[in-house]
Design an enzyme around this catalytic site. Structure first.
Site, short mmCIF file in Angstrom:
data_model
loop_
_atom_site.label_atom_id
_atom_site.label_comp_id
_atom_site.label_asym_id
_atom_site.label_seq_id
_atom_site.Cartn_x
_atom_site.Cartn_y
_atom_site.Cartn_z
N TRP A 1 0.83 -1.22 0.00
CA TRP A 1 0.00 0.00 0.00
C TRP A 1 0.85 1.25 0.00
O TRP A 1 0.52 2.24 -0.66
CB TRP A 1 -0.99 -0.03 1.17
CG TRP A 1 -1.93 -1.19 1.03
CD1 TRP A 1 -2.02 -2.29 1.83
CD2 TRP A 1 -2.88 -1.41 -0.03
NE1 TRP A 1 -2.96 -3.15 1.35
CE2 TRP A 1 -3.50 -2.64 0.21
CE3 TRP A 1 -3.26 -0.68 -1.15
CZ2 TRP A 1 -4.49 -3.16 -0.64
CZ3 TRP A 1 -4.24 -1.19 -2.00
CH2 TRP A 1 -4.84 -2.42 -1.73
N ASP B 1 -1.62 6.52 6.52
CA ASP B 1 -2.69 5.65 6.05
C ASP B 1 -3.03 4.71 7.21
O ASP B 1 -2.25 3.82 7.55
CB ASP B 1 -2.19 4.86 4.83
CG ASP B 1 -3.22 3.86 4.32
OD1 ASP B 1 -4.29 3.72 4.93
OD2 ASP B 1 -2.93 3.20 3.29
N LYS C 1 -12.58 -1.91 7.21
CA LYS C 1 -11.96 -2.88 8.11
C LYS C 1 -12.44 -2.64 9.54
O LYS C 1 -13.06 -3.51 10.14
CB LYS C 1 -10.44 -2.79 8.01
CG LYS C 1 -9.96 -3.14 6.59
CD LYS C 1 -8.64 -2.53 6.28
CE LYS C 1 -8.30 -2.47 4.82
NZ LYS C 1 -8.47 -3.67 4.04
C1 LIG Z 1 -3.39 -0.16 4.45
C2 LIG Z 1 -4.28 -0.03 3.25
N1 LIG Z 1 -4.25 1.10 2.52
C3 LIG Z 1 -5.02 1.26 1.44
C4 LIG Z 1 -5.89 0.27 1.03
C5 LIG Z 1 -6.74 0.50 -0.19
O1 LIG Z 1 -8.01 0.83 0.25
P1 LIG Z 1 -9.23 1.11 -0.74
O2 LIG Z 1 -9.60 -0.20 -1.34
O3 LIG Z 1 -10.25 1.68 0.18
O4 LIG Z 1 -8.78 2.08 -1.76
C6 LIG Z 1 -5.98 -0.91 1.75
C7 LIG Z 1 -6.91 -1.98 1.35
O5 LIG Z 1 -6.93 -3.06 1.84
C8 LIG Z 1 -5.14 -1.06 2.89
O6 LIG Z 1 -5.18 -2.20 3.61
#
Ligand SMILES: Cc1ncc(COP(=O)(O)O)c(C=O)c1O
Length: 366
Positions: A103, A172, A196
């Protein structure tokens, strides 16, 4: 069919009590003669929901009074770009990133479309088994912020202390928001997809310091034609997340999840529960060489516990038999394989006990 333990990484398990409250609000909500999904986002009834959701999040996380809270769409993935666009976009300014897995790698890629980004630590050489120690982080003094991913959902690592190296932090928090206390005041910006720990997918919480809002306004002024409306934090703050139609149901669900967290004793109680659940599962992983935990001990995530077995075939059999036994969502992310048990707030100690019981039986007969 009865509900069974759900260890999915996201969308993830929600508390049954919350789901029942959501169910109750579907046909009719708050004397409106229509359900929560059917009333105007401009109605007083929805305004109460939005105000409540912001107040609960502020109270739980200890958000300073002069910070702004938004509920946006586009997921955490949109924040990868939006945060950089607003905070760097006036002058292609630099920002540093801690590269701790998938991520954060996606986050730096999107931010690189706007500013001069650079990795201040790259965990690729250690196979993302851990997060950096503060003395390993090299930031540029001219960087506007340091971006980090608080919990690495795929690799199963987590920061247990803030990477506080003197730069404003952008975080994040998608996979550990409201699982424990955090010092919001050390951050310029925090964001988290809800799916989550906060509710259903389709709503993203964004928390902005006064500096971040100001910086967004500077960027809007500096760019010919301003910022695209949907990517403009300043505008979203002015419109209280209602420049366009927000995810009304998602925000209602998030408010109900936060009410459940408050009723359950707030973040100190969640944190103690999450520690107890993770301790139980890691103790099982450490008990026998049959299991191979992925993350280094100091960086182990309390939210996503990841491990391997001796072969992909055995892992596939583990997941298949666990599913047949009513334990869902244990397959590791497709990019890394293995097993992953996500233990977000809604997962109970009894769920983890059931998983550990299954693991012992599986090991005994394998
Ligand atoms: C730590 C983290 N950041 C970003 C994301 C991406 O999130 P989204 O699908 O809401 O764009 C995720 C998805 O699992 C994640 O676990």
């Amino acid at each position: 069919m009865a509900r069974t333990p759900n260890f999915a990484a996201g969308p993830a398990a929600l508390p049954l009590a919350v789901i029942e409250r959501l169910q109750g609000a579907l046909p009719e909500f708050a004397g409106q003669g229509a359900g929560i999904m059917e009333i105007s986002h401009r109605s007083a009834a929805f305004d109460d929901v939005l105000t409540s959701a912001k107040a609960r999040l502020a109270s739980l996380l200890g958000v300073p009074d002069d910070y702004a809270i938004l509920f946006l769409q586009g997921g955490a993935s949109m924040q990868f770009y939006m945060s950089a666009l607003n905070l760097l976009g006036d002058s292609c300014a630099p920002a540093d990133f801690l590269l701790t897995g998938t991520w954060s790698t996606k986050a730096i890629k999107e931010a690189g479309r706007v500013g001069a980004v650079q990795g201040a630590w790259d965990g690729k050489s250690v196979a993302y088994k851990r997060v950096p120690r503060p003395d390993e982080i090299t930031v540029r003094s001219e960087a506007r912020y340091l971006h980090y991913t608080s919990n690495n959902t795929i690799y199963g690592t987590q920061f247990h202390t803030l990477p506080d190296v003197g730069l404003p932090l952008v975080a994040d928090l998608s996979s550990d928001i409201c699982s424990r206390a955090i010092d919001v005041s050390k951050h310029a910006l925090l964001y988290a997809g809800a799916q989550k720990n906060l509710g259903p997918s389709g709503v993203t919480a964004v928390i902005l310091s006064p500096w971040a809002v100001e910086q967004s306004r500077r960027t809007a002024k500096a760019r010919q034609g301003g910022l695209p409306s949907m990517l403009d934090y300043g505008l979203m703050v002015d419109k209280n997340s209602m420049f366009n139609t927000p995810n009304t149901f998602g925000i209602f669900a998030l408010d109900q999840v936060l009410a459940w967290v408050q009723d359950g004793g707030g973040l100190s109680a969640m944190s103690a529960r999450n520690q107890a659940k993770a301790d139980l599962l890691y103790a099982e992983l450490d008990r026998s060489d049959f299991w191979v935990p992925r993350a280094d001990v100091d960086s182990r995530s309390l939210m996503n516990v990841t491990w391997r077995l001796s072969s992909p075939d055995l892992e596939a059999r583990f997941v298949e038999e666990a599913t047949a036994a009513g334990l869902h969502g244990l397959k590791g992310h497709r990019s890394v394989g293995g097993i992953r048990a996500s233990l977000y707030n809604a997962t109970s100690l009894a769920d983890v006990q059931a998983l550990v019981g299954f693991m012992r039986d599986f090991e005994a007969k394998s």
